[in-house]
Design an enzyme around this catalytic site. Structure first.
Site, PDB file in Angstrom:
ATOM      1  N   CYS A 198      -3.463  34.694  16.487  1.00  0.00           N
ATOM      2  CA  CYS A 198      -4.594  33.966  15.930  1.00  0.00           C
ATOM      3  C   CYS A 198      -5.360  33.320  17.068  1.00  0.00           C
ATOM      4  O   CYS A 198      -4.796  32.992  18.118  1.00  0.00           O
ATOM      5  CB  CYS A 198      -4.150  32.926  14.905  1.00  0.00           C
ATOM      6  SG  CYS A 198      -3.074  31.640  15.556  1.00  0.00           S
ATOM      7  N   HIS A 230      -5.453  33.544  23.306  1.00  0.00           N
ATOM      8  CA  HIS A 230      -4.837  33.421  21.977  1.00  0.00           C
ATOM      9  C   HIS A 230      -3.894  32.234  21.976  1.00  0.00           C
ATOM     10  O   HIS A 230      -3.543  31.698  23.033  1.00  0.00           O
ATOM     11  CB  HIS A 230      -4.130  34.714  21.536  1.00  0.00           C
ATOM     12  CG  HIS A 230      -2.984  35.120  22.405  1.00  0.00           C
ATOM     13  ND1 HIS A 230      -2.740  36.417  22.781  1.00  0.00           N
ATOM     14  CD2 HIS A 230      -1.994  34.418  22.995  1.00  0.00           C
ATOM     15  CE1 HIS A 230      -1.673  36.489  23.531  1.00  0.00           C
ATOM     16  NE2 HIS A 230      -1.197  35.280  23.669  1.00  0.00           N
ATOM     17  N   ASN A 243      -4.838  34.156  27.983  1.00  0.00           N
ATOM     18  CA  ASN A 243      -5.163  35.404  27.291  1.00  0.00           C
ATOM     19  C   ASN A 243      -6.009  35.171  26.048  1.00  0.00           C
ATOM     20  O   ASN A 243      -6.217  36.091  25.245  1.00  0.00           O
ATOM     21  CB  ASN A 243      -3.878  36.149  26.908  1.00  0.00           C
ATOM     22  CG  ASN A 243      -3.155  36.688  28.132  1.00  0.00           C
ATOM     23  OD1 ASN A 243      -3.782  37.080  29.118  1.00  0.00           O
ATOM     24  ND2 ASN A 243      -1.829  36.695  28.091  1.00  0.00           N
TER      25      ASN A 243
END
Length: 426
Positions: A360, A325, A323
């Site tokens: 993040c 991240h 995904n």
């Protein structure tokens, strides 16, 4: 060779008459015995007529006989017959047998191949879990609502204490969660997303995680992980885990988590659509959490309240999931980066609670902050259990997560030998 020579001595057979001897002249006596003419036809002539059965016809050229040529051919034939008989080995019982060498070679090859296949077979006793789950992919139990999978602790999954690290345990939890969705037939093209979620670009993100470790497994241990899902509020889902020692059934780790949906394109939280609720609602188990929430809030740390700060933490490419991240297991490693070294030396992590605030990405630069609650680092020898508060933030101050860790003394280590280390670190 020795056996052949010995057998030929005791089982020798008289040689058969040679071909020239068999071609002697036959004579028909007075008694009227039949004989063979040169063409091989029996004759009933009598009165002393003799016929040579091996008589040779004199060669002729244009009707003229050539005596010399006939004698020359006959002498050459006699020389060849005498030479062949002189080099012929005596007939014995052994050399009259058929040539078995090719047959024996084929039989030997077959037996060697069979022996190799036999040695390649694994005749070790099978454990029950290996018979049911030979490839380690897990299976559905309890009316299809609980997923179970076994893991063997590898040598590269243990740390300096010769026990599995907390990251290893978290990876096992994540692996069973994804395999549960896959085994239930709900895995779409996303990372744990169902087909209805994939249609709407929705993904699961963890909002809160609690892990309680009673004992860490060691190298070679086999752990049994059970996981299931329950409803959490109106738009969330709770997933719990129980990790047991496969041999003894002892509970090693308990974990509970809350998950919410996020739009993959906008990166914003989303409500659970009715179609997704109908898709996964049949797999919810009505069961209380395995870890009760104590209701304590996680405080916010800053530069003024934090005792330990670790700066310049950046994710690697391998830290990202599908995904795009950072994997939630990586956050735990960053949280422990700010833990004081004396605590890591004398204590082991017994529980961790994490609240995720934001994600993040690949180019993020983070800072890890920590403070020890209720005890000073210099007094760890007499403090027993230790509690720490943590904060992970971006360089601009945005919070990524808050966490609380609890530590218990390492019973296998002598604290007295670490006195100088604690004094220099204080």
């Amino acid at each position: 060779m020795v056996a052949t020579a010995a057998t030929s001595v005791f089982l020798s057979i008289a040689p058969l008459p040679s071909e020239p001897a068999a071609k002697e002249t036959s004579t028909v006596g007075v008694g009227g015995k039949s004989s063979l003419d040169p063409c091989g036809v029996r004759s009933s002539k009598s009165k002393g007529l003799s016929v040579k059965t091996n008589a040779q016809v004199t060669p002729k050229v244009n009707g003229t006989p050539i005596p010399g040529l006939s004698s020359g051919l006959e002498g050459k034939k006699n020389d060849e017959e005498s030479g062949s008989s002189s080099f012929r080995s005596p007939r014995t019982f052994i050399n009259q047998l058929p040539d078995w060498s090719m047959l024996l070679a084929a039989i030997t090859t077959v037996f060697l191949a069979a022996e190799k296949q036999w040695m390649m077979l694994d005749w070790k006793p099978r454990r029950p879990d290996m018979i049911v789950d030979p490839f380690g992919m897990g299976r559905i139990i309890q009316d299809g609502l609980v997923f179970r999978q076994n893991f063997s602790i590898r040598s590269y999954e243990i740390g300096a204490d010769r026990t599995a690290s907390i990251e290893t345990l978290m990876n096992h939890l994540q692996e069973t969660a994804l395999n549960h969705v896959k085994s239930a037939g709900l895995l779409g093209d996303g990372f744990g997303s169902t087909p209805e979620m994939c249609k709407r670009n929705l993904i699961w993100v963890v909002a809160r995680m609690q892990v309680l470790v009673d004992r860490y497994p060691t190298w070679g241990d086999v752990v049994e992980v059970d996981t299931w899902v329950c409803q959490s509020g109106k738009n969330g889902m709770r997933r719990d885990w129980l990790v047991r020692d496969w041999n003894t059934g002892e509970i090693l780790t308990s974990a509970s988590s809350v998950w919410v949906m996020m739009n993959k394109e906008t990166r914003k939280l989303s409500k659970m659509p009715d179609e997704v609720r109908e898709e996964i609602g049949g797999y919810f188990l009505d069961k209380p959490p395995v870890i009760a929430d104590d209701g304590r809030k996680l405080p916010k740390l800053d530069d003024g309240t934090a005792e330990y700060i670790r700066r310049g933490l950046t994710p690697r490419w391998s830290d990202l999931d599908v995904n795009q991240h950072v994997n939630n297991v990586k956050y735990i490693g960053w949280v422990l980066e700010s833990a004081p070294a004396p605590i890591m030396e004398t204590h082991e992590l017994s529980s961790i609670t994490i609240e995720y605030r934001r994600e993040c990405g690949r180019h993020s630069v983070l800072q890890s902050l920590a403070v020890v609650s209720g005890a000073s680092v210099g007094g760890l020898l007499d403090s027993g259990n230790v509690e720490c508060q943590h904060l992970l933030r971006l360089e601009d101050g945005s919070e990524v997560l808050r966490a609380r860790t609890e530590w218990r003394p390492k019973h296998s280590k002598s604290f007295s030998s670490l006195g100088p280390i604690l004094e220099t670190s204080a």
